[in-house]
Design a protein around this motif. Sequence first.
Motif, PDB file in Angstrom:
ATOM      1  N   ALA A  19      78.294 -53.921  21.876  1.00  0.00           N
ATOM      2  CA  ALA A  19      78.454 -53.387  23.403  1.00  0.00           C
ATOM      3  C   ALA A  19      79.947 -52.496  23.505  1.00  0.00           C
ATOM      4  O   ALA A  19      80.909 -53.006  23.292  1.00  0.00           O
ATOM      5  N   PHE A  20      79.543 -51.358  23.844  1.00  0.00           N
ATOM      6  CA  PHE A  20      80.772 -50.378  23.981  1.00  0.00           C
ATOM      7  C   PHE A  20      81.585 -50.879  25.160  1.00  0.00           C
ATOM      8  O   PHE A  20      82.900 -50.518  25.023  1.00  0.00           O
ATOM      9  N   ALA A  21      80.947 -50.843  26.026  1.00  0.00           N
ATOM     10  CA  ALA A  21      81.810 -50.934  27.420  1.00  0.00           C
ATOM     11  C   ALA A  21      83.123 -52.265  27.274  1.00  0.00           C
ATOM     12  O   ALA A  21      83.954 -52.327  27.909  1.00  0.00           O
ATOM     13  N   ASP A  22      82.549 -53.119  26.459  1.00  0.00           N
ATOM     14  CA  ASP A  22      83.262 -54.593  26.310  1.00  0.00           C
ATOM     15  C   ASP A  22      84.291 -54.331  25.018  1.00  0.00           C
ATOM     16  O   ASP A  22      84.623 -55.582  24.780  1.00  0.00           O
ATOM     17  N   ASP A  23      83.902 -53.262  24.253  1.00  0.00           N
ATOM     18  CA  ASP A  23      84.710 -53.344  23.043  1.00  0.00           C
ATOM     19  C   ASP A  23      86.324 -53.458  23.385  1.00  0.00           C
ATOM     20  O   ASP A  23      86.924 -52.554  23.845  1.00  0.00           O
ATOM     21  N   PRO A  24      87.030 -54.349  22.742  1.00  0.00           N
ATOM     22  CA  PRO A  24      88.470 -54.626  23.047  1.00  0.00           C
ATOM     23  C   PRO A  24      89.166 -53.473  22.407  1.00  0.00           C
ATOM     24  O   PRO A  24      90.428 -53.252  22.894  1.00  0.00           O
ATOM     25  N   LEU A  25      88.791 -52.744  21.421  1.00  0.00           N
ATOM     26  CA  LEU A  25      89.239 -51.418  20.810  1.00  0.00           C
ATOM     27  C   LEU A  25      89.444 -50.302  21.905  1.00  0.00           C
ATOM     28  O   LEU A  25      90.276 -49.471  21.990  1.00  0.00           O
ATOM     29  N   LEU A  26      88.491 -50.260  22.795  1.00  0.00           N
ATOM     30  CA  LEU A  26      88.280 -49.059  23.847  1.00  0.00           C
ATOM     31  C   LEU A  26      89.460 -49.183  24.898  1.00  0.00           C
ATOM     32  O   LEU A  26      90.157 -47.851  24.861  1.00  0.00           O
ATOM     33  N   PRO A  27      90.099 -50.106  25.367  1.00  0.00           N
ATOM     34  CA  PRO A  27      91.184 -50.045  26.204  1.00  0.00           C
ATOM     35  C   PRO A  27      92.479 -49.607  25.373  1.00  0.00           C
ATOM     36  O   PRO A  27      93.274 -48.746  25.861  1.00  0.00           O
ATOM     37  N   TYR A  28      92.503 -49.929  23.874  1.00  0.00           N
ATOM     38  CA  TYR A  28      93.836 -49.889  23.392  1.00  0.00           C
ATOM     39  C   TYR A  28      93.792 -48.147  23.000  1.00  0.00           C
ATOM     40  O   TYR A  28      94.733 -47.469  23.146  1.00  0.00           O
ATOM     41  N   ALA A  29      92.380 -47.600  22.746  1.00  0.00           N
ATOM     42  CA  ALA A  29      92.305 -46.337  22.556  1.00  0.00           C
ATOM     43  C   ALA A  29      92.493 -45.365  23.621  1.00  0.00           C
ATOM     44  O   ALA A  29      93.299 -44.265  23.600  1.00  0.00           O
ATOM     45  N   LEU A  30      92.181 -45.784  24.897  1.00  0.00           N
ATOM     46  CA  LEU A  30      92.516 -45.170  25.945  1.00  0.00           C
ATOM     47  C   LEU A  30      93.965 -45.111  26.205  1.00  0.00           C
ATOM     48  O   LEU A  30      94.568 -44.042  26.733  1.00  0.00           O
ATOM     49  N   GLU A  31      94.734 -46.187  26.130  1.00  0.00           N
ATOM     50  CA  GLU A  31      95.890 -46.365  26.341  1.00  0.00           C
ATOM     51  C   GLU A  31      96.958 -45.259  25.587  1.00  0.00           C
ATOM     52  O   GLU A  31      97.755 -44.681  25.858  1.00  0.00           O
ATOM     53  N   CYS A  32      96.474 -45.387  24.144  1.00  0.00           N
ATOM     54  CA  CYS A  32      96.959 -44.535  23.251  1.00  0.00           C
ATOM     55  C   CYS A  32      96.889 -43.177  23.546  1.00  0.00           C
ATOM     56  O   CYS A  32      97.718 -42.306  23.423  1.00  0.00           O
ATOM     57  N   ALA A  33      95.620 -42.697  23.932  1.00  0.00           N
ATOM     58  CA  ALA A  33      95.462 -41.486  24.333  1.00  0.00           C
ATOM     59  C   ALA A  33      96.138 -40.892  25.360  1.00  0.00           C
ATOM     60  O   ALA A  33      96.715 -39.720  25.547  1.00  0.00           O
ATOM     61  N   GLN A  34      96.267 -41.756  26.491  1.00  0.00           N
ATOM     62  CA  GLN A  34      96.954 -41.275  27.615  1.00  0.00           C
ATOM     63  C   GLN A  34      98.364 -41.009  27.276  1.00  0.00           C
ATOM     64  O   GLN A  34      98.971 -40.097  27.890  1.00  0.00           O
ATOM     65  N   ARG A  35      98.945 -41.847  26.458  1.00  0.00           N
ATOM     66  CA  ARG A  35     100.303 -41.666  25.990  1.00  0.00           C
ATOM     67  C   ARG A  35     100.781 -40.394  25.263  1.00  0.00           C
ATOM     68  O   ARG A  35     101.569 -39.685  25.278  1.00  0.00           O
ATOM     69  N   ALA A  36      99.675 -39.958  24.334  1.00  0.00           N
ATOM     70  CA  ALA A  36      99.624 -38.680  23.531  1.00  0.00           C
ATOM     71  C   ALA A  36      99.147 -37.611  24.470  1.00  0.00           C
ATOM     72  O   ALA A  36      99.145 -36.466  24.047  1.00  0.00           O
ATOM     73  N   GLY A  37      98.787 -37.685  25.824  1.00  0.00           N
ATOM     74  CA  GLY A  37      98.368 -36.480  26.660  1.00  0.00           C
ATOM     75  C   GLY A  37      96.895 -36.067  26.059  1.00  0.00           C
ATOM     76  O   GLY A  37      96.738 -34.842  26.296  1.00  0.00           O
ATOM     77  N   ILE A  38      95.983 -37.011  25.527  1.00  0.00           N
ATOM     78  CA  ILE A  38      94.875 -36.620  25.251  1.00  0.00           C
ATOM     79  C   ILE A  38      93.661 -37.199  26.015  1.00  0.00           C
ATOM     80  O   ILE A  38      93.849 -38.605  26.212  1.00  0.00           O
ATOM     81  N   ARG A  39      92.695 -36.638  26.053  1.00  0.00           N
ATOM     82  CA  ARG A  39      91.514 -37.431  26.990  1.00  0.00           C
ATOM     83  C   ARG A  39      90.475 -37.616  25.827  1.00  0.00           C
ATOM     84  O   ARG A  39      90.024 -36.909  25.168  1.00  0.00           O
ATOM     85  N   LEU A  40      89.990 -38.763  26.130  1.00  0.00           N
ATOM     86  CA  LEU A  40      88.945 -39.208  25.186  1.00  0.00           C
ATOM     87  C   LEU A  40      87.641 -39.087  25.879  1.00  0.00           C
ATOM     88  O   LEU A  40      87.790 -39.633  27.208  1.00  0.00           O
ATOM     89  N   LEU A  41      86.705 -38.546  25.486  1.00  0.00           N
ATOM     90  CA  LEU A  41      85.501 -37.914  26.315  1.00  0.00           C
ATOM     91  C   LEU A  41      84.237 -38.702  25.727  1.00  0.00           C
ATOM     92  O   LEU A  41      83.942 -38.616  24.208  1.00  0.00           O
ATOM     93  N   LEU A  42      83.226 -39.367  26.267  1.00  0.00           N
ATOM     94  CA  LEU A  42      82.239 -39.982  25.545  1.00  0.00           C
ATOM     95  C   LEU A  42      80.992 -39.035  25.690  1.00  0.00           C
ATOM     96  O   LEU A  42      80.621 -38.643  26.981  1.00  0.00           O
ATOM     97  N   GLU A  43      80.360 -38.834  24.674  1.00  0.00           N
ATOM     98  CA  GLU A  43      78.999 -38.104  24.572  1.00  0.00           C
ATOM     99  C   GLU A  43      77.890 -39.040  24.397  1.00  0.00           C
ATOM    100  O   GLU A  43      77.892 -39.967  24.218  1.00  0.00           O
TER     101      GLU A  43
END
Length: 278
Positions: free
Chosen positions: A131-155
């Motif tokens: 399940a992608f929406a509940d993957d605990p790695l997703l919040p980590y990735a989004l937080e790291c991306a925000q700190r780096a000024g990068i947007r994660l975009l889901l295809e």
Amino acid sequence: MLTPLLVLNPDELGQDPAVGMDLAAALDIGDLELRTAWDRNLLLADDDQLDSLRGAATARGLRVAALAAPLWKWCLPEAKPGRVDSFGFPTQVARADRKRWVDRALEVAGILGAPRVRVFSHLRVGDLTEAFADDPLLPYALECAQRAGIRLLLENEPVCTMAKPDGLLDVLGRHSALGLWLDLGNLHEVGHATVDTVAQLAPFTEYVHVKDWRAHSEGTLEFCPAGRGEVPYGELLTVLDELRPGLPYGLETHVKGDPADALREGAEFLRTRASSTC
């Protein structure tokens, strides 16, 4: 209507990125989407190669608009995915290894100067589908991306778990830091390329893939230049132009015979369409 911001992926023309970059410059396309070069996925390239790639783009007056990363286009090692094009990246990845690939993708994007990084939503593999929406790695990735000024975009990818509107709207609503990399050809493939659907997805859309195809009776797809196939771009792009003007349109052909000509024709289609609706 605004002149469309077009983006070209050099690896549509092969693994020498100079060829695609030269075509982008010749077509007056100033932005690149990068995925592979020199027969390797860019997440597997070393920093010197990435520096060289960015330098080659800069020398031609080109910017990197997006890194088309393979993140989450994977499953567990014990799962058996079907035929999947992951562009030189493994499709079976242990959970313990995934964090470092997220970290590496953000590093690569930083070296290339890419403000957007594509992600997927786990491969569909029967009972072992994650399940992608509940993957605990997703919040980590989004937080790291925000700190780096990068947007994660889901295809929206048909072989992955998030390909239809309901699932996309759910996960995008639950994770406000996640945007949508909307592939209109994929949306048509799963039977949801309608004006109403695109209007629902438009508020989340930050990047658009434009490719076209014709379906054959046996179920195969024949790719063709944008505007010459079955994807109803006239209707769909009109909605996006109204609700989300100025989005970047990444030209993706998958045309085997003459991809350079397909990219030229696709760029002309998008520009002519824009000028005719002004």
